[in-house]
Design a protein around this motif. Sequence first.
Motif, mmCIF file in Angstrom:
data_model
loop_
_atom_site.group_PDB
_atom_site.id
_atom_site.type_symbol
_atom_site.label_atom_id
_atom_site.label_comp_id
_atom_site.label_asym_id
_atom_site.label_seq_id
_atom_site.Cartn_x
_atom_site.Cartn_y
_atom_site.Cartn_z
ATOM 1 N N ASP A 14 0.845 -1.190 0.000
ATOM 2 C CA ASP A 14 0.000 0.000 0.000
ATOM 3 C C ASP A 14 0.891 1.255 0.000
ATOM 4 N N THR A 15 0.308 2.383 -0.334
ATOM 5 C CA THR A 15 1.084 3.617 -0.490
ATOM 6 C C THR A 15 0.777 4.614 0.632
ATOM 7 N N ILE A 16 1.821 5.221 1.151
ATOM 8 C CA ILE A 16 1.697 6.298 2.141
ATOM 9 C C ILE A 16 2.384 7.531 1.567
ATOM 10 N N LYS A 17 1.697 8.676 1.606
ATOM 11 C CA LYS A 17 2.256 9.922 1.093
ATOM 12 C C LYS A 17 2.472 10.911 2.243
ATOM 13 N N ILE A 18 3.620 11.566 2.212
ATOM 14 C CA ILE A 18 3.901 12.669 3.137
ATOM 15 C C ILE A 18 4.131 13.905 2.276
ATOM 16 N N ILE A 19 3.203 14.850 2.352
ATOM 17 C CA ILE A 19 3.246 16.043 1.500
ATOM 18 C C ILE A 19 3.235 17.283 2.397
ATOM 19 N N SER A 20 4.106 18.226 2.101
ATOM 20 C CA SER A 20 4.147 19.474 2.880
ATOM 21 C C SER A 20 4.447 20.642 1.947
ATOM 22 N N TYR A 21 3.737 21.746 2.144
ATOM 23 C CA TYR A 21 3.901 22.933 1.308
ATOM 24 C C TYR A 21 3.327 24.140 2.057
ATOM 25 N N ILE A 22 3.545 25.335 1.487
ATOM 26 C CA ILE A 22 3.003 26.571 2.066
ATOM 27 C C ILE A 22 1.728 26.943 1.315
ATOM 28 N N ASP A 23 0.637 27.057 2.052
ATOM 29 C CA ASP A 23 -0.632 27.493 1.472
ATOM 30 C C ASP A 23 -0.682 29.014 1.550
ATOM 31 N N GLN A 24 -0.528 29.665 0.395
ATOM 32 C CA GLN A 24 -0.479 31.127 0.371
ATOM 33 C C GLN A 24 -1.816 31.741 0.777
ATOM 34 N N ASN A 25 -2.899 31.077 0.454
ATOM 35 C CA ASN A 25 -4.216 31.621 0.788
ATOM 36 C C ASN A 25 -4.426 31.690 2.296
ATOM 37 N N GLU A 26 -3.979 30.666 3.013
ATOM 38 C CA GLU A 26 -4.158 30.635 4.468
ATOM 39 C C GLU A 26 -2.933 31.123 5.219
ATOM 40 N N ASN A 27 -1.840 31.427 4.474
ATOM 41 C CA ASN A 27 -0.590 31.847 5.100
ATOM 42 C C ASN A 27 -0.172 30.849 6.181
ATOM 43 N N ALA A 28 -0.128 29.579 5.767
ATOM 44 C CA ALA A 28 0.166 28.517 6.723
ATOM 45 C C ALA A 28 0.884 27.376 6.020
ATOM 46 N N ILE A 29 1.575 26.558 6.812
ATOM 47 C CA ILE A 29 2.216 25.346 6.311
ATOM 48 C C ILE A 29 1.224 24.196 6.419
ATOM 49 N N LYS A 30 1.124 23.414 5.375
ATOM 50 C CA LYS A 30 0.265 22.232 5.380
ATOM 51 C C LYS A 30 1.150 20.985 5.425
ATOM 52 N N LEU A 31 0.795 20.034 6.273
ATOM 53 C CA LEU A 31 1.443 18.731 6.307
ATOM 54 C C LEU A 31 0.355 17.676 6.171
ATOM 55 N N LYS A 32 0.428 16.896 5.074
ATOM 56 C CA LYS A 32 -0.559 15.855 4.816
ATOM 57 C C LYS A 32 0.099 14.491 4.944
ATOM 58 N N ILE A 33 -0.550 13.603 5.708
ATOM 59 C CA ILE A 33 -0.121 12.207 5.813
ATOM 60 C C ILE A 33 -1.277 11.366 5.282
ATOM 61 N N GLU A 34 -1.086 10.834 4.094
ATOM 62 C CA GLU A 34 -2.171 10.181 3.360
ATOM 63 C C GLU A 34 -1.820 8.723 3.096
ATOM 64 N N ASP A 35 -2.820 7.847 3.211
ATOM 65 C CA ASP A 35 -2.574 6.425 2.949
ATOM 66 C C ASP A 35 -3.705 5.838 2.116
ATOM 67 N N THR A 36 -3.473 4.634 1.597
ATOM 68 C CA THR A 36 -4.481 3.902 0.813
ATOM 69 C C THR A 36 -4.948 2.678 1.586
ATOM 70 N N GLY A 37 -5.140 2.857 2.888
ATOM 71 C CA GLY A 37 -5.514 1.746 3.760
ATOM 72 C C GLY A 37 -7.001 1.498 3.831
ATOM 73 N N ILE A 38 -7.437 0.971 4.973
ATOM 74 C CA ILE A 38 -8.831 0.526 5.120
ATOM 75 C C ILE A 38 -9.800 1.689 5.289
ATOM 76 N N GLY A 39 -9.270 2.866 5.625
ATOM 77 C CA GLY A 39 -10.137 4.029 5.777
ATOM 78 C C GLY A 39 -10.936 4.021 7.068
ATOM 79 N N ILE A 40 -11.723 5.082 7.255
ATOM 80 C CA ILE A 40 -12.547 5.258 8.465
ATOM 81 C C ILE A 40 -13.992 5.429 8.026
ATOM 82 N N GLU A 41 -14.878 4.725 8.680
ATOM 83 C CA GLU A 41 -16.294 4.863 8.333
ATOM 84 C C GLU A 41 -16.785 6.267 8.684
ATOM 85 N N GLU A 42 -17.728 6.754 7.901
ATOM 86 C CA GLU A 42 -18.213 8.124 8.055
ATOM 87 C C GLU A 42 -18.786 8.379 9.446
ATOM 88 N N LYS A 43 -19.434 7.388 10.031
ATOM 89 C CA LYS A 43 -20.046 7.562 11.349
ATOM 90 C C LYS A 43 -19.009 7.726 12.457
#
Length: 448
Positions: free
Chosen positions: A362-391
């Motif tokens: 499975d794939t795990i992504k670590i992405i980080s960048y500067i969001d100019q609109n929010e003037n903030a740093i974003k750090l995303k940790i994303e995976d292709t795992g089992i996920g979380i149920e909406e409830k």
Amino acid sequence: MTLKKGFFFLGVIVISIPLFFLFFICVQNYMKSSERFLMSSAKEIRKMDDNRIKEKDWNYIERLKFQPNDVECLLLSLEDNKIIYSSIPDFEPDMYISDDKLWSYINNTSRKFFYQFTAPPIEQKALLLTRVPRIKRRDPNQTNLMTILWGLLGIVSVSVILIIIISRTLFKFIKKIQYTTSQIAEGNLNVEIPYNSNKRANELTAILQSLEIMRNSLLEAETRKNKFIMGISHDLRTPVAIIKGYTEAIKDGVISDKNELNSTLTLIESKATQLEDMIDTLINFTKMNNHEMMENLVPGDIAKLIRFFAKDSKILATAFKRNIICDINLPDSIMIPLNSQLAQRSFENLFSNALRYTKDNDTIKIISYIDQNENAIKLKIEDTGIGIEEKDLNNIFDLFYRGTNSRREEGMGIGLAVVKTIVNTLGWQIAVDSKKDIGTCFTITMPL
């Protein structure tokens, strides 16, 4: 009106009363002074007749101005029929008048005035003529005095009304505060503290609002404490029960084979280690909630910290047979208020979850960048795992909460609660986006 303004206005009004009296007395003294009431022509007449009229006679003439307002007088020299002083509008000082003309004037005006003749106590031969109107005229001084009295009465009335309003407001809020604080002191946290947020805020409504916030915080803390105790009881019971069960089996001789005994002792040791780790986790989380582990935030290089985290994550992902993509698009150095140890712990917790709820390849992504609109740093940790149920999405950061898909995994439901606490402490924000059987993405927003 705030209490501060209310007391300010009341103080101004109360202080203005004696100042007004002082001003009034000064004005009255000035208006009644000799210089103020001395007729403009009197000084000139005095200079002209200085050789003929004695000093004490002039003192008497000047005192004539203190007659009541409705009394008019005329001082006539009997030697040459010259008017020395007059407050009668038809006659002026230094004016000559014959006896016939004077009597004719008196006769013509006798229907309007009462006339009186007296001999003044001066050395010069003179006649003092005084008159008062037959119809009583209103005394202007009396009118002014009544106006002043009504004004003072108005000031006093306004002061009394302000005192009553402020006192009633104070007593009303004090009673509310007394009642609610006594209820809180007795442990009754379900009694809402009444305050109207729509009304204009003042110091007392702010106190009530703060008390309501405190009550809600205490109620929430009480709920968390109960959930904490229930969670501890539930999560600690399993390893304790296993240790106890196998210990009794060994003691009763149920397990006697050497190999089986070694396996049982190994299991007991494993559960004891698990129990120790769980207790350490609970202690650390408790300390974090009590701010015992919180240090003062100091400027730190967040870009360097994220790159270090991504480098370690690559090594760990390879060991667990996960595909990993790191895209760190940040400048070389970005300084923000930071606690590096806590921040690193939150990143690792999220990456650990990504490893736990994904499979090999499975794939795990670590992405980080500067969001100019929010003037903030974003750090995303994303995976292709089992996920979380909406409830489960609204509760995943709650202490001891374990989602439907995570119940097959070992854990206490503390990890994400720790992450949420750290993120809040650092002044950051965290969001989650997930779909079952597709994957999960946690996004941390760090304001610059």
